[in-house]
Design a protein around this motif. Structure first.
Motif, PDB file in Angstrom:
ATOM      1  N   THR A 149       0.806  -1.227   0.000  1.00 24.29           N
ATOM      2  CA  THR A 149       0.000   0.000   0.000  1.00 24.29           C
ATOM      3  C   THR A 149       0.838   1.275   0.000  1.00 24.29           C
ATOM      4  OG1 THR A 149      -0.221  -0.122   2.399  1.00 24.29           O
ATOM      5  CG2 THR A 149      -2.002  -1.067   1.087  1.00 24.29           C
ATOM      6  N   HIS A 150       2.160   1.129  -0.163  1.00 28.85           N
ATOM      7  CA  HIS A 150       2.973   2.348  -0.288  1.00 28.85           C
ATOM      8  C   HIS A 150       4.303   2.032  -0.970  1.00 28.85           C
ATOM      9  CE1 HIS A 150       4.137   6.450   0.558  1.00 28.85           C
ATOM     10  NE2 HIS A 150       5.308   6.009   0.979  1.00 28.85           N
TER      11      HIS A 150
ATOM     12  N   SER B   5      -0.286   0.344  -4.302  1.00 26.45           N
ATOM     13  CA  SER B   5      -0.593   1.766  -4.441  1.00 26.45           C
ATOM     14  C   SER B   5       0.722   2.510  -4.653  1.00 26.45           C
ATOM     15  CB  SER B   5      -1.325   2.266  -3.190  1.00 26.45           C
ATOM     16  OG  SER B   5      -1.869   3.532  -3.469  1.00 26.45           O
TER      17      SER B   5
ATOM     18  N   THR C  77      -2.503  12.252  -4.974  1.00 29.05           N
ATOM     19  CA  THR C  77      -1.255  12.037  -4.251  1.00 29.05           C
ATOM     20  C   THR C  77      -0.505  13.341  -3.931  1.00 29.05           C
ATOM     21  OG1 THR C  77      -1.098   9.883  -5.364  1.00 29.05           O
ATOM     22  CG2 THR C  77       0.921  10.700  -4.350  1.00 29.05           C
TER      23      THR C  77
ATOM     24  N   GLN D 294      -3.611   9.263  -1.243  1.00 29.14           N
ATOM     25  CA  GLN D 294      -2.468   8.733  -0.483  1.00 29.14           C
ATOM     26  C   GLN D 294      -1.476   9.864  -0.214  1.00 29.14           C
ATOM     27  OE1 GLN D 294      -0.321   5.776  -2.776  1.00 29.14           O
ATOM     28  NE2 GLN D 294      -0.125   7.117  -4.568  1.00 29.14           N
TER      29      GLN D 294
ATOM     30  N   THR E 265      -8.382   6.891   2.180  1.00 26.43           N
ATOM     31  CA  THR E 265      -7.074   7.542   2.284  1.00 26.43           C
ATOM     32  C   THR E 265      -6.073   6.577   2.906  1.00 26.43           C
ATOM     33  OG1 THR E 265      -8.175   9.664   2.676  1.00 26.43           O
ATOM     34  CG2 THR E 265      -5.830   9.525   3.253  1.00 26.43           C
ATOM     35  N   ILE E 266      -4.883   6.531   2.315  1.00 24.23           N
ATOM     36  CA  ILE E 266      -3.784   5.738   2.883  1.00 24.23           C
ATOM     37  C   ILE E 266      -2.681   6.715   3.291  1.00 24.23           C
ATOM     38  CG2 ILE E 266      -2.077   3.921   2.479  1.00 24.23           C
ATOM     39  CD1 ILE E 266      -3.822   3.004   0.078  1.00 24.23           C
TER      40      ILE E 266
END
Ligand code: GUN
Ligand code: FE
Length: 473
Positions: free
Chosen positions: A81-82, A144, A220, A247, A284-285
């Motif tokens: 996720t990042h 992501s 982003t 994100q 939202t991450i």
């Protein structure tokens, strides 16, 4: 094509426990949806189940028989996720520097190279091809991504992800106030226009090709200190207008936190900057979140926002140790995992899961409270936590009827494997079911700590085979 899998399954539907299903059949229809996960007494009985679901002929069924493999199991695909796709060449570089120096000395200069020139596009294609292949080969079925400020090369990334079939959130980096490296930023107007262009591009991709594209744009803002208020306002509006996920980074490094406080004195804390501009919600991450205060944790929880924990990066650039166990159980926040290439050096979520467990043990050595994260929790964050963070909790993360088939087949006996399995560790026909369960669990632990991409022999995204390292299973 219908896929019928037969063999062991390992997944984590509940936080803190591992479910092992011994020799089950999984039926996956042509749309990539799991129709059933069941025990059956024979292949014929399983084929009856396939046919009861619709008009499927025998020759349309691809049978993946893994039941004879004793040290092998099917797992949900990993969710990263990042990850900064553009930073892939810098893996391992810059461990001596803290975040803000690391960005100024290594990171911005690399990202700037991926511009719209012929050379920039060539480099982007090379980097993006490699990072997508590498993550897929490590069993990452969904990720992501951050790309760079540049839109043309971000579109190249989106095209490649769609072609390769990974579920990818594509984040063009938005920043309009990069004073420490001013050659690498856009104006407000450029950012808004280019974000719209990227959204259009991704929507067009959706209708292309045999498989529906799994690519989705994601808003982003790089992190609060490089974005002016007007930009954050525009991005918040875009989230609503186009119904997009978000994100960013939060509370990674103490100097970064002080910087945000000096730039946004009207906001009580770092997290609240994002909230003020409509950027905090259940889609939202926020990456890192190492040094969060009580009110920030309450805000994150109340907005149903997820935190992407990036332990290998947090160690590599000396950012800190996030108290993940507290976040999970006391604060009730969804936690997913991120490689954070190239702040992080681990290319696989398996390596990040290992780092997560080890960092939690270090925290436990210094604390009175129980901070230790176990393998069951780590695998949950690597799969279900990731799915929830991406708002795909109903679609992926476990292997259950009704979900999409995003999966990886793990085999500890591949040629050149880094995991030596001894005969006494393999299930055998004299074992009671509980003994078989225990043996599979120990093999799973061995894989988590000693396994690597060699053990990930086949990967499916949305039912489609996207990696196949052995000819016949
Ligand atoms: N904060 C702002 N940009 C970055 C980045 O590229 N990597 C990490 N780890 N933190 C950031
Ligand atoms: Fe990052």
């Amino acid at each position: 094509m219908y896929t019928l899998y037969y063999g062991n399954i390992v997944h984590t539907p509940k936080l803190g426990s591992i479910e092992i299903l011994l020799n089950h059949y999984v039926g996956i229809n042509a749309q990539g949806t799991i129709e059933f996960v069941k025990k059956a007494s024979s292949k014929d009985e399983a084929l009856e189940l396939v046919k009861s679901g619709g008009n499927v002929k025998d020759e349309e069924v691809s049978f993946v028989d893994n039941s004879h493999k004793l040290a092998s199991f099917l797992m949900p695909g990993f969710i990263d996720t990042h990850i900064h796709a553009s930073q892939y060449p810098n893996i391992g570089i810059g461990s001596d520097l803290p975040l803000l120096d690391w960005l100024n000395n290594h990171t911005f200069a690399l990202e700037l190279k991926l511009d719209g020139s012929e050379e920039g596009k060539r480099l982007a294609r090379d980097i993006y091809n490699k990072v997508l292949d590498r993550t897929l080969s490590n069993g990452t079925t969904c990720a992501s991504y951050f790309t760079t400020v540049n839109t043309e090369t971000t579109e190249i990334f989106a095209d490649l992800a769609a072609e390769k079939g990974q579920r990818a959130f594509v984040g063009k980096v938005c920043m309009d106030c990069n004073d420490s490296f001013p050659s690498y930023q856009e104006t407000l107007e450029e950012t808004v226009a280019n974000m719209k262009r990227l959204v259009d591009h991704c929507h067009k991709l959706e209708s292309k090709g045999v498989y529906r594209s799994l690519v989705c744009p994601i808003v982003t803002p790089r992190f609060a200190p490089v974005c002016l208020r007007e930009l954050l306002t525009e991005l918040g509006q875009m989230v609503k207008q186009y119904d997009l996920p978000v994100q960013s980074h939060v509370s990674e490094n103490k100097d970064e936190i002080s910087w945000v406080q000096s730039l946004f004195p009207e906001c009580p804390n770092y997290t609240s900057v994002y909230d003020k501009f409509g950027l905090l919600n259940e889609r939202t991450i926020l990456a890192h979140g190492i040094h969060l205060t009580g009110p920030e944790l309450e805000l994150i929880k109340s907005k149903k926002t997820s935190l992407a924990h990036c332990p290998s990066s947090n160690t590599f650039i000396t950012s800190g140790e996030a108290p993940v166990k507290k976040y999970l159980y006391e604060d009730g926040i969804n936690i997913s995992l991120g490689t954070d290439l190239a702040g992080g050096y681990e290319q696989s979520i398996l390596g990040v899961a290992r780092a997560l467990v080890m960092v939690s043990h270090h925290l436990a050595m210094d604390a009175e409270k129980d901070c230790k994260i176990g393998v069951a929790e780590a695998l949950y964050m690597a799969t279900v936590g990731g799915a929830k963070a991406c708002n795909l909790g109903n679609a992926v993360g476990t292997l259950e009827a009704g979900k999409k088939f995003d999966a990886q087949l793990i085999d500890l006996d591949v040629p050149g494997t880094n995991v030596d399995v001894f005969d006494f560790q393999r299930p055998d026909s004299n074992d009671k079911p509980e003994a078989v369960q225990d043996k599979i669990l120990n093999l799973l632990y061995k894989w988590v700590f000693a396994g690597d991409d060699r053990n990930c022999v086949r990967v499916w995204c949305n039912g489609r085979v996207v990696v196949d390292k052995r000819k016949s299973v």
